[in-house]
Design an enzyme around this catalytic site. Sequence first.
Site, PDB file in Angstrom:
ATOM      1  N   ASP A   1       0.841  -1.206   0.000  1.00 51.59           N
ATOM      2  CA  ASP A   1       0.000   0.000   0.000  1.00 51.59           C
ATOM      3  C   ASP A   1       0.876   1.256   0.000  1.00 51.59           C
ATOM      4  O   ASP A   1       0.601   2.229  -0.710  1.00 51.59           O
ATOM      5  CB  ASP A   1      -1.002   0.003   1.176  1.00 51.59           C
ATOM      6  CG  ASP A   1      -0.435  -0.585   2.456  1.00 51.59           C
ATOM      7  OD1 ASP A   1       0.680  -1.138   2.423  1.00 51.59           O
ATOM      8  OD2 ASP A   1      -1.103  -0.479   3.505  1.00 51.59           O
TER       9      ASP A   1
ATOM     10  N   ASP B   1       1.502  -7.443 -10.808  1.00 50.00           N
ATOM     11  CA  ASP B   1       0.519  -7.202 -11.858  1.00 50.00           C
ATOM     12  C   ASP B   1      -0.082  -5.800 -11.688  1.00 50.00           C
ATOM     13  O   ASP B   1      -0.167  -5.004 -12.633  1.00 50.00           O
ATOM     14  CB  ASP B   1      -0.574  -8.283 -11.740  1.00 50.00           C
ATOM     15  CG  ASP B   1      -1.460  -8.362 -12.961  1.00 50.00           C
ATOM     16  OD1 ASP B   1      -1.205  -7.628 -13.931  1.00 50.00           O
ATOM     17  OD2 ASP B   1      -2.414  -9.157 -12.948  1.00 50.00           O
TER      18      ASP B   1
ATOM     19  N   ASP C   1       1.050  -1.850 -13.736  1.00 47.47           N
ATOM     20  CA  ASP C   1       0.084  -1.030 -14.487  1.00 47.47           C
ATOM     21  C   ASP C   1       0.111   0.407 -13.961  1.00 47.47           C
ATOM     22  O   ASP C   1       0.036   1.365 -14.734  1.00 47.47           O
ATOM     23  CB  ASP C   1      -1.332  -1.595 -14.357  1.00 47.47           C
ATOM     24  CG  ASP C   1      -1.650  -2.632 -15.434  1.00 47.47           C
ATOM     25  OD1 ASP C   1      -0.690  -3.233 -15.953  1.00 47.47           O
ATOM     26  OD2 ASP C   1      -2.832  -2.838 -15.744  1.00 47.47           O
TER      27      ASP C   1
END
Length: 356
Positions: free
Chosen positions: A223, A247, A251
């Site tokens: 986080d 993943d 992005d």
Amino acid sequence: MQAKIVLLPGDGIGPEIMEQAVRVLKRVAERCGHTFSFQTEAIGGTAIDTFGDPLPEHTLDACKHADAVLLGAVGGPKWDDTAPALRPEKGLLRLRKGLGLYANLRPVTVYPALSAASPLKQEILSEGLDLIVCRELIGGIYFGQRETKTVDGIRTAYDVESYNETEIARIAEQAFQLAEKRRRHVTLVDKANVLDSSKLWRTVTKEVQKEHPSVTLETMYVDNCAMQLVRNPARFDVLLTNNLFGDILSDEASMIAGSIGMLPSVSLGEEQVHLYEPIHGSAPDIAGENKANPCGMILSAALLLRHSLGLEEEAVRVEKAVEAALEKGLRTADLAAPGASIASCTTMGDAVYAGI
Ligand code: NAD
């Protein structure tokens, strides 16, 4: 240099962007005196339609016997309702597993010409950005036990995140080796305050670091990392993480670079055959419209030249041709400012081709 390259265009925009990358590779071969042979095979939805299997045996076999594999993307709404084993993405997961590709490396840099396309403020970008996400690719929750069932009349589902020390040690080793050739800093991203699997990642990664004393290791909760990536991305060198976090974070990192359409990746394993693919999906919303940005795919071909064929000068040539096209002001729709003129996928491909 002679090389056999297997092409897996896949679905959606895959075939359009693949066409541009292959033109570029042919141009490199012609200009630099190499002989590349290409063999196109089916994967994903198109393979389901033709062979009833997202990864036909002959596709995997061809990949195993290639010098390198170049993949477009798989998936699309047409196959969303097929049985889980017959989904296009299953073909990609099986390909990664079949080739033993446990490490996915995603370099993230911002081309100066694209700094305006990044959603980050210029003062943040002015610190520079040159990081690599080193993501574990064939373990964890995407490959773990899963089930959907009804318990006491309540629909319930679970997915298991499981890693063993061998799986962690080999990807950590990749990350440290990579860092040794860069700025010598590894950030392990996890959720060790909550997850046992993350605690094992920390223990094993610290053990691997002892073999690489010149590299510093920091640990960071995922986080916090999601926040630091937009607050101060220049602080990262090699970002080591599991399949799921990698993943998502890659992005996020891609947007810093201006668009998901810009980023290439390489997947490495124990065998000699590596897989090269842009980090984005099949973009069904723009498929067949000649709107896709082919740069991530072309830059994946550059990584292929570098990592699988050892052609560093040729790889740089391709990367410089992409940069030159951007510096000339060419922008596909994903990169263009509102109201600016938009280059098609083929126009961008033509410009890169001409620059080689
Ligand atoms: P996506 O990456 O395909 O698209 C997300 C957004 O980015 C879309 O608006 C798309 O138009 C845009 N985009 C992506 N690549 C682009 C490019 N090169 N140029 C311009 N714009 C681009 O992700 P999604 O929409 O979540 O998934 C679509 C399909 O792709 C799904 O079936 C998904 O499962 C699949 N997928 C495949 C891979 C892969 O093959 N490696 C990865 C991710 C998603």
